[in-house]
Design a protein around this motif. Structure first.
Motif, PDB file in Angstrom:
ATOM      1  N   GLY A   1       5.394 -57.188  20.200  1.00 38.93           N
ATOM      2  CA  GLY A   1       5.029 -55.845  19.786  1.00 38.93           C
ATOM      3  C   GLY A   1       4.005 -55.771  18.679  1.00 38.93           C
ATOM      4  O   GLY A   1       3.535 -54.676  18.343  1.00 38.93           O
TER       5      GLY A   1
ATOM      6  N   SER B   1       1.239 -46.423  14.181  1.00 34.94           N
ATOM      7  CA  SER B   1       2.590 -46.925  14.406  1.00 34.94           C
ATOM      8  C   SER B   1       2.585 -48.142  15.313  1.00 34.94           C
ATOM      9  O   SER B   1       1.719 -48.297  16.170  1.00 34.94           O
ATOM     10  CB  SER B   1       3.472 -45.847  15.054  1.00 34.94           C
ATOM     11  OG  SER B   1       3.639 -44.732  14.207  1.00 34.94           O
TER      12      SER B   1
ATOM     13  N   ARG C   1       5.838 -50.813  17.182  1.00 35.92           N
ATOM     14  CA  ARG C   1       7.257 -51.090  17.344  1.00 35.92           C
ATOM     15  C   ARG C   1       7.441 -52.564  17.681  1.00 35.92           C
ATOM     16  O   ARG C   1       6.963 -53.033  18.716  1.00 35.92           O
ATOM     17  CB  ARG C   1       7.864 -50.239  18.448  1.00 35.92           C
ATOM     18  CG  ARG C   1       9.392 -50.333  18.531  1.00 35.92           C
ATOM     19  CD  ARG C   1       9.892 -49.771  19.830  1.00 35.92           C
ATOM     20  NE  ARG C   1      11.323 -49.489  19.797  1.00 35.92           N
ATOM     21  CZ  ARG C   1      12.067 -49.281  20.875  1.00 35.92           C
ATOM     22  NH1 ARG C   1      11.515 -49.304  22.086  1.00 35.92           N
ATOM     23  NH2 ARG C   1      13.359 -49.029  20.750  1.00 35.92           N
TER      24      ARG C   1
ATOM     25  N   THR D   1       9.820 -55.853  18.581  1.00 37.52           N
ATOM     26  CA  THR D   1      11.036 -56.153  19.315  1.00 37.52           C
ATOM     27  C   THR D   1      11.379 -57.622  19.135  1.00 37.52           C
ATOM     28  O   THR D   1      10.491 -58.475  19.147  1.00 37.52           O
ATOM     29  CB  THR D   1      10.863 -55.834  20.808  1.00 37.52           C
ATOM     30  OG1 THR D   1      10.617 -54.437  20.979  1.00 37.52           O
ATOM     31  CG2 THR D   1      12.112 -56.208  21.599  1.00 37.52           C
TER      32      THR D   1
ATOM     33  N   PHE E   1       9.626 -47.340   7.856  1.00 39.07           N
ATOM     34  CA  PHE E   1      10.113 -48.270   8.865  1.00 39.07           C
ATOM     35  C   PHE E   1      11.572 -47.965   9.181  1.00 39.07           C
ATOM     36  O   PHE E   1      12.337 -47.537   8.307  1.00 39.07           O
ATOM     37  CB  PHE E   1      10.021 -49.714   8.379  1.00 39.07           C
ATOM     38  CG  PHE E   1       8.624 -50.256   8.219  1.00 39.07           C
ATOM     39  CD1 PHE E   1       7.506 -49.451   8.354  1.00 39.07           C
ATOM     40  CD2 PHE E   1       8.447 -51.601   7.927  1.00 39.07           C
ATOM     41  CE1 PHE E   1       6.232 -49.955   8.199  1.00 39.07           C
ATOM     42  CE2 PHE E   1       7.172 -52.117   7.774  1.00 39.07           C
ATOM     43  CZ  PHE E   1       6.068 -51.300   7.906  1.00 39.07           C
TER      44      PHE E   1
ATOM     45  N   TYR F   1      15.059 -54.015  16.814  1.00 37.38           N
ATOM     46  CA  TYR F   1      13.762 -53.374  16.778  1.00 37.38           C
ATOM     47  C   TYR F   1      13.346 -53.075  15.346  1.00 37.38           C
ATOM     48  O   TYR F   1      14.171 -52.902  14.460  1.00 37.38           O
ATOM     49  CB  TYR F   1      13.780 -52.051  17.541  1.00 37.38           C
ATOM     50  CG  TYR F   1      14.251 -52.151  18.970  1.00 37.38           C
ATOM     51  CD1 TYR F   1      13.374 -52.479  19.990  1.00 37.38           C
ATOM     52  CD2 TYR F   1      15.581 -51.897  19.292  1.00 37.38           C
ATOM     53  CE1 TYR F   1      13.805 -52.564  21.293  1.00 37.38           C
ATOM     54  CE2 TYR F   1      16.026 -51.979  20.594  1.00 37.38           C
ATOM     55  CZ  TYR F   1      15.131 -52.310  21.597  1.00 37.38           C
ATOM     56  OH  TYR F   1      15.563 -52.392  22.902  1.00 37.38           O
TER      57      TYR F   1
ATOM     58  N   GLN G   1      10.767 -50.189  14.092  1.00 36.60           N
ATOM     59  CA  GLN G   1       9.802 -49.121  14.286  1.00 36.60           C
ATOM     60  C   GLN G   1       9.033 -48.933  12.996  1.00 36.60           C
ATOM     61  O   GLN G   1       9.626 -48.656  11.952  1.00 36.60           O
ATOM     62  CB  GLN G   1      10.510 -47.822  14.677  1.00 36.60           C
ATOM     63  CG  GLN G   1       9.590 -46.626  14.840  1.00 36.60           C
ATOM     64  CD  GLN G   1       8.650 -46.768  16.014  1.00 36.60           C
ATOM     65  OE1 GLN G   1       9.062 -47.201  17.088  1.00 36.60           O
ATOM     66  NE2 GLN G   1       7.386 -46.412  15.822  1.00 36.60           N
TER      67      GLN G   1
ATOM     68  N   ASP H   1       6.097 -46.836  11.150  1.00 37.67           N
ATOM     69  CA  ASP H   1       5.278 -45.636  11.145  1.00 37.67           C
ATOM     70  C   ASP H   1       4.494 -45.548   9.849  1.00 37.67           C
ATOM     71  O   ASP H   1       4.854 -46.178   8.847  1.00 37.67           O
ATOM     72  CB  ASP H   1       6.141 -44.385  11.312  1.00 37.67           C
ATOM     73  CG  ASP H   1       6.893 -44.344  12.627  1.00 37.67           C
ATOM     74  OD1 ASP H   1       8.087 -43.950  12.619  1.00 37.67           O
ATOM     75  OD2 ASP H   1       6.301 -44.697  13.661  1.00 37.67           O
TER      76      ASP H   1
END
Length: 124
Positions: A8, A17, A19, A21, A67, A79, A81, A83
């Motif tokens: 990712g 952004s 993401r 993994t 995050f 994960y 994420q 941002d």
């Protein structure tokens, strides 16, 4: 022993952004504390975010609110994420697993397994 495999990473602009993994091929995933670390050139590897086997989450101060770490135990996956990315987020990101970990361990040697890393680059 199973492997942790990250994916990712890539290039993003400031404010964008990504993401990340991390998939674990091992067993007893639900008993693991899982964390994301990052390392920029010339810098120490630093804790970014973690999630304990209890589900409690922890974050480095500079990513708090930007995050989000989460896990899906049915998929053996954690994960991250990310941002509102900033150039300072540029680094090689690693996931790491700690048996019965609380999710906030900073000491690298507490983690029994590490992924190979995925590069995140954020342009200004």
């Amino acid at each position: 022993q199973g492997q942790l495999v990250e994916s990712g990473g890539g290039l993003a602009q400031a404010g964008g952004s990504l993401r990340l993994t991390c998939v674990d091929s091992g067993r007893l995933f639900d008993r693991l504390g899982l964390s994301w670390f990052r390392q920029a050139p010339g810098k120490d590897r630093e804790f970014v975010a973690g999630i304990g086997w209890t589900g409690r989450t922890y974050y480095k101060n500079s990513v708090e609110g930007r995050f989000t770490i989460s896990r899906d135990n049915a998929k053996n996956t954690v994960y991250l994420q990310m941002d509102r990315l900033e150039p300072e987020d540029t680094a090689l990101y690693y996931c790491a697993a700690e048996n019965r970990g609380p999710g906030n361990s900073r000491l690298l040697t507490l983690y029994g397994r590490w992924g190979q890393g995925t590069q995140v680059t954020v342009s200004a």
